[in-house]
Structures are given as C-alpha cells and as structure tokens.
Write an enzyme that holds these catalytic residues in place. Sequence first.
Site, PDB file in Angstrom:
ATOM      1  N   GLY A  36      43.721  51.894  42.908  1.00 38.25           N
ATOM      2  CA  GLY A  36      44.569  53.038  42.645  1.00 38.25           C
ATOM      3  C   GLY A  36      44.778  53.298  41.169  1.00 38.25           C
ATOM      4  O   GLY A  36      44.119  52.727  40.308  1.00 38.25           O
ATOM      5  N   HIS A  42      36.905  56.078  37.757  1.00 36.17           N
ATOM      6  CA  HIS A  42      36.850  56.001  39.220  1.00 36.17           C
ATOM      7  C   HIS A  42      36.164  57.238  39.804  1.00 36.17           C
ATOM      8  O   HIS A  42      35.373  57.137  40.747  1.00 36.17           O
ATOM      9  CB  HIS A  42      38.263  55.911  39.811  1.00 36.17           C
ATOM     10  CG  HIS A  42      39.004  54.661  39.446  1.00 36.17           C
ATOM     11  ND1 HIS A  42      40.097  54.672  38.611  1.00 36.17           N
ATOM     12  CD2 HIS A  42      38.811  53.358  39.810  1.00 36.17           C
ATOM     13  CE1 HIS A  42      40.551  53.444  38.487  1.00 36.17           C
ATOM     14  NE2 HIS A  42      39.799  52.628  39.186  1.00 36.17           N
ATOM     15  N   GLY A 181      32.065  49.966  39.075  1.00 38.00           N
ATOM     16  CA  GLY A 181      31.898  50.338  37.680  1.00 38.00           C
ATOM     17  C   GLY A 181      31.415  49.172  36.845  1.00 38.00           C
ATOM     18  O   GLY A 181      31.827  48.029  37.044  1.00 38.00           O
ATOM     19  N   LYS A 183      32.197  48.637  33.875  1.00 37.16           N
ATOM     20  CA  LYS A 183      33.223  48.118  32.959  1.00 37.16           C
ATOM     21  C   LYS A 183      33.617  46.707  33.386  1.00 37.16           C
ATOM     22  O   LYS A 183      33.792  45.827  32.547  1.00 37.16           O
ATOM     23  CB  LYS A 183      34.454  49.019  32.930  1.00 37.16           C
ATOM     24  CG  LYS A 183      35.506  48.525  31.916  1.00 37.16           C
ATOM     25  CD  LYS A 183      36.737  49.402  31.905  1.00 37.16           C
ATOM     26  CE  LYS A 183      37.645  49.096  33.067  1.00 37.16           C
ATOM     27  NZ  LYS A 183      38.320  47.758  32.901  1.00 37.16           N
ATOM     28  N   ASP A 184      33.749  46.509  34.671  1.00 36.37           N
ATOM     29  CA  ASP A 184      33.990  45.170  35.216  1.00 36.37           C
ATOM     30  C   ASP A 184      32.628  44.531  35.499  1.00 36.37           C
ATOM     31  O   ASP A 184      32.235  44.351  36.652  1.00 36.37           O
ATOM     32  CB  ASP A 184      34.835  45.264  36.484  1.00 36.37           C
ATOM     33  CG  ASP A 184      36.182  45.918  36.211  1.00 36.37           C
ATOM     34  OD1 ASP A 184      37.032  45.283  35.587  1.00 36.37           O
ATOM     35  OD2 ASP A 184      36.361  47.084  36.625  1.00 36.37           O
ATOM     36  N   GLN A 187      32.325  41.326  37.600  1.00 35.65           N
ATOM     37  CA  GLN A 187      32.650  41.640  38.988  1.00 35.65           C
ATOM     38  C   GLN A 187      31.477  42.294  39.693  1.00 35.65           C
ATOM     39  O   GLN A 187      31.136  41.936  40.830  1.00 35.65           O
ATOM     40  CB  GLN A 187      33.870  42.559  39.026  1.00 35.65           C
ATOM     41  CG  GLN A 187      34.190  43.131  40.390  1.00 35.65           C
ATOM     42  CD  GLN A 187      35.408  44.021  40.353  1.00 35.65           C
ATOM     43  OE1 GLN A 187      36.534  43.539  40.377  1.00 35.65           O
ATOM     44  NE2 GLN A 187      35.202  45.336  40.276  1.00 35.65           N
TER      45      GLN A 187
END
Length: 314
Positions: A36, A42, A181, A183-184, A187
């Site tokens: 969120g 996103h 994404g 950016k992570d 992950q």
Amino acid sequence: MANKNPLEITDKDEMRNWSRSMRAQGKTIGLVPTMGYLHEGHLSLIQESHKQTHLTVVSIYVNPGQFSPTEDLSAYPSDFLGDIQKLKSVPGGVDVIFRPRNLYDYGNKDDGVGGGVGWDQEGGKVVSCVEKSGMEHETWVRVERLEKGLCGISRPVFFRGVATIVTKLFNIVEPDVAVFGKKDYQQWRIIQRMVRDLDFGIKVIGSELVRDDDGLAKSSRNVRLSPDDRQKALSISKSLFKAKFAAENGQIDCQELRNAVIQAVHEAGGKIDYAEIVDQESLEKLEEIKRPAVFCVAAWFGNVRLIDNIEINV
C-alpha cells in the site's frame, strides 16, 4: 481503459475462486504485490502486468511476518482511499484489489499481529511480529544463501517473511505472472530463486526502478523524510550514478567505488547500513567489476532507512 472500478476482495477463498473462474475462461492473471501507500513506482508495475496478462490483481497487505518486534510495524504509512483512486486512474485499470485483513489468522483466539513492541529474541532466535503476537503460524520459506547479505544482515527476519507471504499470495491468487520492482533488488532475486527452486508455474518479472525528477528512488517511506533530509538523501542516487559512470569508464575496483559512495553519504549527513557491489544474479560480493554487477546501498537519513541500487554492465 482508465477509471475502471476494480473488484475489492478481502477473503482468500473468494480471491482464489475468482482467479480460477477467470483462468477457466482462458484469461491470464498478473499479480502486483504491495504493502500500500502507492506511488508511481507501483503504478509502473501495473503497466508491466498489462503487457504480460489479460487481468491484473494488486494486493495490499502490510506483512507483519517481515517486521521484527523492534521495527515499528504500526508506523508504515497507509492511505487505502488514496490507493484506490490511484489504481482507478491507471491506464488500463486494475481488475481486483486483494486486501486481506490478516493472512496469519487461522481461527485461533488471538488474531492480532502485534507490531513495534516487545523484544526480538526468543531463546536466542530472532523472531517476527507474527511469532510475538502468539499466533499459530509456524511454517516459513527461506532462500537460504541469497537472504544472508545486504538487507538480510540488519533485518534477519525480513526475507523469511517476504518469501513466506509471497508464497501465500501465490497460492491464493494463483497468478501466471508476478511483477516486482528492481528497487528492492535483493527481494526480486530471492523471489525469482524461490519460484525456480520450488517449481512455481509463475513468471517473475523485475520492473525498472522509478525515480523522482531529482533522482531519489520512489519509496513509500519517502513521505517520512523531512525536507532537509530529503535533500541530503539525494547523495545516494547522485553518488551511485557517479560510480556507474566511473565503472563504465574503466574504474572497476569495487573498494574504491564503495568508498566514494560511503563518503558522499556520510558527508551529506547519512548513516550507511551497507554499500556493496555484487553479482546481479548470485548477489555475491565482487572485488572488481568484470561481469554484470549491481551497486546496492542502504542508508539512514533521520529515522528513515532508504535503499537504492544501480546496475552496472561493463
């Protein structure tokens, strides 16, 4: 088309049934997992899902399993009504917003998830807010080697929690494609490896990092930066771009490149968590850039921890 009114689903059985009915009609489903407080980064993931599938599901769930009790889960920003408006405005729209209340509630009496209180050691073992809440969940997914470095050093329960909640979302939504994404970066690579190793029939896509006009990587946490700290935080992206330029022009010694970024962040008033140059797939530390690398940085400005990265291909 824009202004599509998405279906809002909170029940996991209803979500699974919707997906199965759509797939029975020959539709493919893309999943964009989020916590969120959505921003343009996103929304770019949703656009990528549109390119890959007929339908798109966006999940909104702040996962207590990736927070330790010493991290303030309750401080994670939230604006669900604002998120709905943003999702309605995306060209092509979103088909489903999946917003479960608690994915660790199996009908036991205490269905709270705690967060931000207590201690994070139980018999010497680091635990998450899920365990500290007394909930009965005890199955965790780990990508053992990839989770150890970078963010995994200072956040030892984080990637265990991420891999577990993503597995749960995959089992509930049953998507054909999932978009994360870059950016992570760690992950994204962990989820890719998990999907490969456990034979999920899901294509995992890494979507390019999105930045504000001044270069700061888009993040839901940016709202917590003071105006002064936000300006100082630009030292991360500026120094990363300089490092990329230097590497592409022959400076391949990783220690020298790291030192330059660390110095720039320190001089701006930031506190480095890590600054590492690693292999793009294995995430192993490199001494020299002789194959595709990614320079990953995590730093604190004020009480906000920011992450950023830049791929370097020489």
